[in-house]
Design a protein around this motif. Structure first.
Motif, PDB file in Angstrom:
ATOM      1  N   VAL A 109      56.223  32.205 -20.638  1.00  0.00           N
ATOM      2  CA  VAL A 109      55.616  33.328 -21.356  1.00  0.00           C
ATOM      3  C   VAL A 109      55.714  34.577 -20.480  1.00  0.00           C
ATOM      4  N   ALA A 110      56.304  35.627 -21.020  1.00  0.00           N
ATOM      5  CA  ALA A 110      56.506  36.857 -20.249  1.00  0.00           C
ATOM      6  C   ALA A 110      55.194  37.638 -20.166  1.00  0.00           C
ATOM      7  N   THR A 111      54.612  37.690 -18.977  1.00  0.00           N
ATOM      8  CA  THR A 111      53.362  38.419 -18.785  1.00  0.00           C
ATOM      9  C   THR A 111      53.453  39.487 -17.706  1.00  0.00           C
ATOM     10  N   ALA A 112      54.459  39.411 -16.847  1.00  0.00           N
ATOM     11  CA  ALA A 112      54.538  40.335 -15.708  1.00  0.00           C
ATOM     12  C   ALA A 112      54.866  41.748 -16.169  1.00  0.00           C
ATOM     13  N   TYR A 113      54.199  42.719 -15.546  1.00  0.00           N
ATOM     14  CA  TYR A 113      54.501  44.117 -15.789  1.00  0.00           C
ATOM     15  C   TYR A 113      55.811  44.524 -15.098  1.00  0.00           C
ATOM     16  N   PHE A 114      56.466  45.533 -15.641  1.00  0.00           N
ATOM     17  CA  PHE A 114      57.569  46.259 -15.030  1.00  0.00           C
ATOM     18  C   PHE A 114      58.900  45.497 -15.098  1.00  0.00           C
ATOM     19  N   GLN A 115      59.990  46.282 -15.119  1.00  0.00           N
ATOM     20  CA  GLN A 115      61.332  45.702 -15.183  1.00  0.00           C
ATOM     21  C   GLN A 115      61.600  44.821 -13.968  1.00  0.00           C
ATOM     22  N   LYS A 116      61.129  45.275 -12.812  1.00  0.00           N
ATOM     23  CA  LYS A 116      61.191  44.463 -11.601  1.00  0.00           C
ATOM     24  C   LYS A 116      59.750  44.126 -11.230  1.00  0.00           C
ATOM     25  N   PRO A 117      59.275  42.926 -11.584  1.00  0.00           N
ATOM     26  CA  PRO A 117      57.869  42.591 -11.345  1.00  0.00           C
ATOM     27  C   PRO A 117      57.476  42.766  -9.883  1.00  0.00           C
ATOM     28  N   LEU A 118      56.269  43.228  -9.659  1.00  0.00           N
ATOM     29  CA  LEU A 118      55.776  43.423  -8.301  1.00  0.00           C
ATOM     30  C   LEU A 118      55.473  42.084  -7.645  1.00  0.00           C
ATOM     31  N   LEU A 119      55.920  41.932  -6.413  1.00  0.00           N
ATOM     32  CA  LEU A 119      55.553  40.778  -5.593  1.00  0.00           C
ATOM     33  C   LEU A 119      54.492  41.269  -4.608  1.00  0.00           C
ATOM     34  N   LEU A 120      53.244  41.056  -4.938  1.00  0.00           N
ATOM     35  CA  LEU A 120      52.143  41.556  -4.113  1.00  0.00           C
ATOM     36  C   LEU A 120      51.935  40.668  -2.895  1.00  0.00           C
ATOM     37  N   HIS A 121      51.551  41.295  -1.820  1.00  0.00           N
ATOM     38  CA  HIS A 121      51.414  40.609  -0.546  1.00  0.00           C
ATOM     39  C   HIS A 121      49.975  40.622  -0.036  1.00  0.00           C
ATOM     40  N   GLN A 122      49.307  41.755  -0.119  1.00  0.00           N
ATOM     41  CA  GLN A 122      47.982  41.875   0.473  1.00  0.00           C
ATOM     42  C   GLN A 122      47.203  42.975  -0.236  1.00  0.00           C
ATOM     43  N   GLY A 123      45.873  42.863  -0.170  1.00  0.00           N
ATOM     44  CA  GLY A 123      45.024  43.872  -0.771  1.00  0.00           C
ATOM     45  C   GLY A 123      43.878  44.249   0.141  1.00  0.00           C
ATOM     46  N   HIS A 124      43.424  45.487  -0.005  1.00  0.00           N
ATOM     47  CA  HIS A 124      42.261  45.957   0.747  1.00  0.00           C
ATOM     48  C   HIS A 124      41.536  46.994  -0.100  1.00  0.00           C
ATOM     49  N   MET A 125      40.333  46.660  -0.532  1.00  0.00           N
ATOM     50  CA  MET A 125      39.511  47.537  -1.351  1.00  0.00           C
ATOM     51  C   MET A 125      40.299  48.012  -2.580  1.00  0.00           C
ATOM     52  N   GLU A 126      40.573  49.322  -2.708  1.00  0.00           N
ATOM     53  CA  GLU A 126      41.278  49.807  -3.893  1.00  0.00           C
ATOM     54  C   GLU A 126      42.795  49.821  -3.737  1.00  0.00           C
ATOM     55  N   TRP A 127      43.318  49.255  -2.622  1.00  0.00           N
ATOM     56  CA  TRP A 127      44.746  49.320  -2.312  1.00  0.00           C
ATOM     57  C   TRP A 127      45.415  47.955  -2.422  1.00  0.00           C
ATOM     58  N   LEU A 128      46.675  47.984  -2.836  1.00  0.00           N
ATOM     59  CA  LEU A 128      47.520  46.791  -2.851  1.00  0.00           C
ATOM     60  C   LEU A 128      48.829  47.099  -2.128  1.00  0.00           C
ATOM     61  N   PHE A 129      49.402  46.079  -1.488  1.00  0.00           N
ATOM     62  CA  PHE A 129      50.658  46.216  -0.748  1.00  0.00           C
ATOM     63  C   PHE A 129      51.627  45.152  -1.259  1.00  0.00           C
ATOM     64  N   ASP A 130      52.868  45.554  -1.510  1.00  0.00           N
ATOM     65  CA  ASP A 130      53.840  44.570  -1.992  1.00  0.00           C
ATOM     66  C   ASP A 130      54.655  44.009  -0.827  1.00  0.00           C
ATOM     67  N   SER A 131      55.586  43.119  -1.145  1.00  0.00           N
ATOM     68  CA  SER A 131      56.351  42.413  -0.114  1.00  0.00           C
ATOM     69  C   SER A 131      57.283  43.344   0.655  1.00  0.00           C
ATOM     70  N   GLU A 132      57.590  44.505   0.091  1.00  0.00           N
ATOM     71  CA  GLU A 132      58.463  45.465   0.766  1.00  0.00           C
ATOM     72  C   GLU A 132      57.675  46.488   1.580  1.00  0.00           C
ATOM     73  N   GLY A 133      56.344  46.369   1.557  1.00  0.00           N
ATOM     74  CA  GLY A 133      55.509  47.288   2.316  1.00  0.00           C
ATOM     75  C   GLY A 133      55.049  48.505   1.554  1.00  0.00           C
ATOM     76  N   ASN A 134      55.380  48.605   0.267  1.00  0.00           N
ATOM     77  CA  ASN A 134      54.926  49.740  -0.525  1.00  0.00           C
ATOM     78  C   ASN A 134      53.430  49.633  -0.797  1.00  0.00           C
ATOM     79  N   ARG A 135      52.762  50.764  -0.748  1.00  0.00           N
ATOM     80  CA  ARG A 135      51.313  50.819  -0.994  1.00  0.00           C
ATOM     81  C   ARG A 135      51.049  51.369  -2.394  1.00  0.00           C
ATOM     82  N   TYR A 136      50.083  50.757  -3.078  1.00  0.00           N
ATOM     83  CA  TYR A 136      49.739  51.165  -4.436  1.00  0.00           C
ATOM     84  C   TYR A 136      48.231  51.344  -4.560  1.00  0.00           C
ATOM     85  N   LEU A 137      47.839  52.345  -5.327  1.00  0.00           N
ATOM     86  CA  LEU A 137      46.444  52.525  -5.693  1.00  0.00           C
ATOM     87  C   LEU A 137      46.189  51.698  -6.943  1.00  0.00           C
ATOM     88  N   ASP A 138      45.297  50.734  -6.836  1.00  0.00           N
ATOM     89  CA  ASP A 138      45.058  49.785  -7.927  1.00  0.00           C
ATOM     90  C   ASP A 138      44.023  50.355  -8.886  1.00  0.00           C
TER      91      ASP A 138
END
Length: 513
Positions: A76-105
């Motif tokens: 069942v297709a549930t993942a967002y985005f054409q290239k789904p995010l591979l999340l690695h770590q989170g801290h409070m309102e922030w998320l970090f993906d496997s490539e080191g990109n930071r996102y505001l959640d």
């Protein structure tokens, strides 16, 4: 306004200080780093600083993750985005993906992370309990379970004082359905069109969002009624809902007399007169609809609907899975914003800040009706781990004034987003309360027809490229759902609004080509 495009080489940005981002060369696999943000191919809002240093990602390669997912996980297709995010770590309102990109959640794992990803206090409590006792099952007692029950019951009004601890929102709503039928000795249960109450076999009858419906028989005894949506529905306007931002549709309602509410109540009466038995089991309602795009009802609607349900012998159930625990700001529970007292309350998601936990709270009378029917039992519900974490979440909400923060920052954000509605024809509605905000996209404000899904997808992608994660909802997936952790700040809201505005400008430029 014309967006200026600046062509930049594909590069990495290494944050050597939480406040001073500096460009650098591409990182090697063995390099050490703190926080990284990939530069996209256009000017974008400057991301607020983050004083957290994530660990270096050393797990499965992205292509290997995709391969395993395709071979062994749900198709069942549930993942967002054409290239789904591979999340690695989170801290409070922030998320970090496997490539080191930071996102505001700004979606909180589907409105689930209440006090912040990996909140230090919650982490410490979880680690302590992990070293003491993981599991007992209900055949044994353990103090954190009883401590939590006492803390949670203190936050609910009389007579809502009996707690059944569960594992998920679907499981909680399953039990609430069973309670309603056991207590009333009736079968029929009503829920709104557009409602989402879970996707277990039992709760699918209550859920009225098309993609969750099956061609197979199901939902015995469940009936839907019109959702009193003052933006997309036939009635409603600029005085109808409990929100700092009203719909731009005009109405003749007085501040204390909502004509739209009266018309939607007539539709509710019609359901009671034509679609269910003379005596019913109950009525389910989310204080604000979640999956349907954070839809709000006219002021006073639930109060009258509850009265009608009780006249038919039914019980009233509020689904607080997304609205509870202070997220709406003005009140701790969503039902309090409607000035109603339900007979059963279900809750999950924010209750455990992402740890699997849920609860059903009801009256002694209804609890006794269930106990007279069956031996209710759940192996993992209310585990020592869940209850220790649940207690820590309640303490953090109080100690850090997160309900107040939801009110102040949420109102600030609503008013900021409302300016985008005034600026862009495709932003049809801004609505919500506290940190639960819907941005409904339309082709134009007159027709209110949903913006085509492929266009909404592109805006969604653009927000992600600029470092902002938001959710999706609505019958046509036309509404952005904004529900950040309750620790969010005004500078982070400013960034999110500017990202969304930039994404809208890019979209309008694409349309003009």
């Amino acid at each position: 306004m014309t967006l200026v495009w600046r062509h930049l080489p594909r590069a990495w940005c290494l944050v050597t200080s939480p406040r001073i981002p500096k460009p650098c060369l591409s990182l090697s696999v063995g390099a050490s780093w703190t926080s990284v943000t990939k530069l996209h191919l256009h000017t974008k809002p400057r991301m607020p600083p983050c004083d957290f240093t994530p660990e270096r990602y050393q797990s499965l390669a992205y292509n290997r993750v995709l391969e395993i997912h395709k071979q062994h996980l749900s198709p069942v297709a549930t993942a967002y985005f054409q290239k789904p995010l591979l999340l690695h770590q989170g801290h409070m309102e922030w998320l970090f993906d496997s490539e080191g990109n930071r996102y505001l959640d700004f979606y909180s794992g589907i409105v689930t992370v209440s006090v912040g990803h990996c909140h230090p206090k919650v982490n410490a409590v979880a680690q302590k309990q992990l070293g003491r006792l993981w599991h007992t099952s209900p055949v044994f007692f353990h103090p954190p379970i009883h401590e939590y029950a006492e803390k949670l019951s203190a936050l609910l009004p009389e007579p809502l004082k009996v707690i059944f601890l569960m594992n998920s929102g679907s499981e909680a709503n399953d039990l609430a359905m069973l309670m309603a039928r056991a207590h009333s000795h009736n079968t029929d249960i009503i829920s709104f069109r557009g409602a989402y109450h879970g996707c277990s076999p039992y709760t699918l009858g209550l859920t009225n969002v098309g993609p969750y419906k099956m061609a197979l028989p199901g939902g015995l005894g469940c009936q839907s009624t019109m959702c009193p949506d003052v933006f997309r529905g036939p009635w409603g306007g600029s005085h109808c809902r409990d929100s700092p931002v009203q719909t731009i549709r005009k109405c003749d309602c007085a501040p204390d007399c909502c004509q739209a509410k009266d018309q939607y109540i007539e539709q509710f009466k019609d359901t009671l007169d034509t679609s269910v038995a003379k005596s019913i089991a109950g009525f389910f309602a989310e204080p604000i609809q979640g999956v349907n795009g954070f839809v709000q009802y006219p002021k006073g609607f639930l109060k009258e609907a509850f009265k009608l349900v009780r006249e038919r012998g039914g019980v009233c159930i509020t689904d607080e899975v997304q609205t509870g625990f202070g997220r709406l700001g003005s009140h701790f529970w969503g039902f309090q914003t409607h000035d109603v007292l339900p007979d059963i309350v279900t809750m999950a998601k924010g209750i455990g800040n992402g740890f699997p936990m849920a609860a059903v709270v009801t009256t002694p009378e209804i609890a006794k009706s269930l106990a007279n029917c069956l031996l209710h039992f759940t192996t993992f519900g209310g585990s020592p781990m869940a209850c220790a974490i649940g207690s820590a979440v309640l303490e953090v909400i109080k100690e850090e004034n997160l309900q107040k923060n939801s009110q102040e920052v949420g109102t600030y954000m609503l008013l900021k987003f409302a300016k985008l509605r005034d600026e862009f024809e495709i932003v049809g509605d801004i609505r919500g309360k506290g940190l639960m905000i819907g941005i409904e996209m339309v082709q134009d404000k007159v027709s209110r027809q949903p913006l085509p899904c492929e266009e909404v997808n592109q805006i969604h992608e653009d927000c992600k490229h600029m470092g902002l994660l938001v959710g999706r909802g609505g019958i046509f997936s036309q509404t952005f759902r904004v529900a950040p952790p309750m620790c969010i700040t005004k500078p982070e809201v400013d960034f999110a609004v500017e990202v969304f505005r930039s994404a809208l400008i890019q979209h309008m430029e694409r349309r003009a080509k």
